[in-house]
Design a protein around this motif. Structure first.
Motif, PDB file in Angstrom:
ATOM      1  N   SER A  91      34.476  32.118  35.530  1.00  0.00           N
ATOM      2  CA  SER A  91      34.486  31.856  36.974  1.00  0.00           C
ATOM      3  C   SER A  91      34.460  30.367  37.296  1.00  0.00           C
ATOM      4  N   LYS A  92      33.553  29.617  36.636  1.00  0.00           N
ATOM      5  CA  LYS A  92      33.451  28.176  36.900  1.00  0.00           C
ATOM      6  C   LYS A  92      34.698  27.441  36.405  1.00  0.00           C
ATOM      7  N   GLU A  93      35.214  27.849  35.258  1.00  0.00           N
ATOM      8  CA  GLU A  93      36.447  27.243  34.745  1.00  0.00           C
ATOM      9  C   GLU A  93      37.606  27.500  35.705  1.00  0.00           C
ATOM     10  N   PHE A  94      37.622  28.669  36.288  1.00  0.00           N
ATOM     11  CA  PHE A  94      38.680  29.015  37.237  1.00  0.00           C
ATOM     12  C   PHE A  94      38.618  28.105  38.459  1.00  0.00           C
ATOM     13  N   GLU A  95      37.425  27.838  38.945  1.00  0.00           N
ATOM     14  CA  GLU A  95      37.278  26.941  40.090  1.00  0.00           C
ATOM     15  C   GLU A  95      37.811  25.545  39.755  1.00  0.00           C
ATOM     16  N   VAL A 134      39.751  24.564  52.459  1.00  0.00           N
ATOM     17  CA  VAL A 134      38.578  25.214  51.878  1.00  0.00           C
ATOM     18  C   VAL A 134      39.063  26.439  51.120  1.00  0.00           C
ATOM     19  N   ILE A 135      38.739  26.503  49.821  1.00  0.00           N
ATOM     20  CA  ILE A 135      39.241  27.576  48.968  1.00  0.00           C
ATOM     21  C   ILE A 135      38.085  28.345  48.355  1.00  0.00           C
ATOM     22  N   GLN A 136      38.176  29.652  48.428  1.00  0.00           N
ATOM     23  CA  GLN A 136      37.263  30.506  47.675  1.00  0.00           C
ATOM     24  C   GLN A 136      38.017  31.081  46.487  1.00  0.00           C
ATOM     25  N   CYS A 137      37.407  31.037  45.308  1.00  0.00           N
ATOM     26  CA  CYS A 137      38.052  31.475  44.070  1.00  0.00           C
ATOM     27  C   CYS A 137      37.444  32.795  43.597  1.00  0.00           C
ATOM     28  N   LYS A 138      38.279  33.767  43.320  1.00  0.00           N
ATOM     29  CA  LYS A 138      37.835  35.062  42.830  1.00  0.00           C
ATOM     30  C   LYS A 138      38.510  35.338  41.492  1.00  0.00           C
ATOM     31  N   ARG A 139      37.781  35.056  40.406  1.00  0.00           N
ATOM     32  CA  ARG A 139      38.337  35.296  39.069  1.00  0.00           C
ATOM     33  C   ARG A 139      38.006  36.733  38.671  1.00  0.00           C
ATOM     34  N   TYR A 140      38.866  37.667  39.148  1.00  0.00           N
ATOM     35  CA  TYR A 140      38.666  39.090  38.905  1.00  0.00           C
ATOM     36  C   TYR A 140      39.679  39.600  37.883  1.00  0.00           C
ATOM     37  N   GLY A 141      39.341  40.750  37.261  1.00  0.00           N
ATOM     38  CA  GLY A 141      40.289  41.416  36.388  1.00  0.00           C
ATOM     39  C   GLY A 141      41.381  42.090  37.201  1.00  0.00           C
ATOM     40  N   PRO A 142      42.477  42.481  36.543  1.00  0.00           N
ATOM     41  CA  PRO A 142      43.627  43.044  37.256  1.00  0.00           C
ATOM     42  C   PRO A 142      43.307  44.279  38.094  1.00  0.00           C
ATOM     43  N   THR A 143      42.303  45.051  37.705  1.00  0.00           N
ATOM     44  CA  THR A 143      41.996  46.288  38.430  1.00  0.00           C
ATOM     45  C   THR A 143      40.905  46.099  39.476  1.00  0.00           C
ATOM     46  N   HIS A 144      40.329  44.915  39.557  1.00  0.00           N
ATOM     47  CA  HIS A 144      39.261  44.632  40.530  1.00  0.00           C
ATOM     48  C   HIS A 144      39.865  43.869  41.708  1.00  0.00           C
ATOM     49  N   LYS A 145      40.179  44.582  42.767  1.00  0.00           N
ATOM     50  CA  LYS A 145      40.809  43.950  43.923  1.00  0.00           C
ATOM     51  C   LYS A 145      39.770  43.259  44.804  1.00  0.00           C
ATOM     52  N   VAL A 146      40.211  42.207  45.465  1.00  0.00           N
ATOM     53  CA  VAL A 146      39.366  41.536  46.442  1.00  0.00           C
ATOM     54  C   VAL A 146      39.378  42.375  47.716  1.00  0.00           C
ATOM     55  N   GLY A 147      38.198  42.800  48.165  1.00  0.00           N
ATOM     56  CA  GLY A 147      38.115  43.710  49.295  1.00  0.00           C
ATOM     57  C   GLY A 147      37.737  43.047  50.604  1.00  0.00           C
TER      58      GLY A 147
END
Length: 216
Positions: A91-95, A134-147
């Protein structure tokens, strides 16, 4: 053989060559030319010429389509390799990776502020045109959608608290339809894995240039 017959035979041979070029079988050509009066030969020549032009245009269009399909395939390959890299990040690396993309594409004052108490602002920056991002980063797996709940939490702070002029949610996954609907009403730009792959590989726009939302 009279000069008239010689001229007729010459015209007939031209007709045969032209029509053969557009793909009419030789046996059909011979019967066609044999039974057409000489006065009709110019019409056949015109039709044959039109057929040749049509065939040339079709061949050119087919080649353009082939080249475009090959180009799109190369883009998909590049994007697929690129997004695979982001799936390996924490997650932190993704940011920090998103912050790098902002710097690479001309943003200034880029900061990674993600963490406890960030109120949804993982990356903040100034776009090349001066707007505050302003960006929010969501490092999710392919099956975990942002809701929608994720979107509502970000929507409650990105403008009023962080004073965003461009508010973005970037994910390695996709968004639910409810999330997309909420974002549309609030003016939040959504970047799913496909849009992120385009941004990262420079085959697509950056978030402050164009919205990248897509339902899945």
């Amino acid at each position: 053989m009279s000069p008239r017959r010689t001229r007729g035979s010459s015209c007939q041979s031209v007709v045969i060559r032209l029509l053969w070029t557009v793909g009419i079988p030789l046996a059909v050509l011979l019967q066609l030319v044999k039974h057409v009066p000489e006065v009709g030969i110019p019409l056949i020549l015109a039709a044959a010429a039109g057929g040749i032009v049509y065939a040339v245009h079709r061949a050119r269009d087919a080649e353009q389509q082939r080249l475009e399909a090959a180009r799109q395939a190369r883009i998909r390959e590049v994007q697929s390799r690129e997004i695979a890299r982001y799936h390996t990040l924490g997650s932190k690396e993704f940011e920090h990776a998103i912050a790098y993309l902002c710097r690479r594409d001309g943003c200034t004052d880029v900061e990674v502020s993600g963490g406890a108490g960030d109120l949804g602002a993982d990356v903040v920056a100034t776009a090349p045109d001066g707007r505050r991002i302003v960006i929010q980063c969501k490092r999710y797996g392919p099956t975990h959608k942002v809701g929608s709940p994720d979107m509502q939490r970000f929507g409650g702070t990105c403008f009023t608290v962080h004073h965003a002029q461009v508010a973005v949610v970037v994910t390695t996954s996709t968004f639910t339809r409810h999330a997309i609907g909420y974002a549309a009403t609030q003016g939040i730009r959504l970047y799913d894995e496909q849009a992120l792959a385009g941004w990262a590989s420079q085959t697509g726009p950056a978030p402050w240039q164009q919205a990248g939302q897509r339902a899945a």
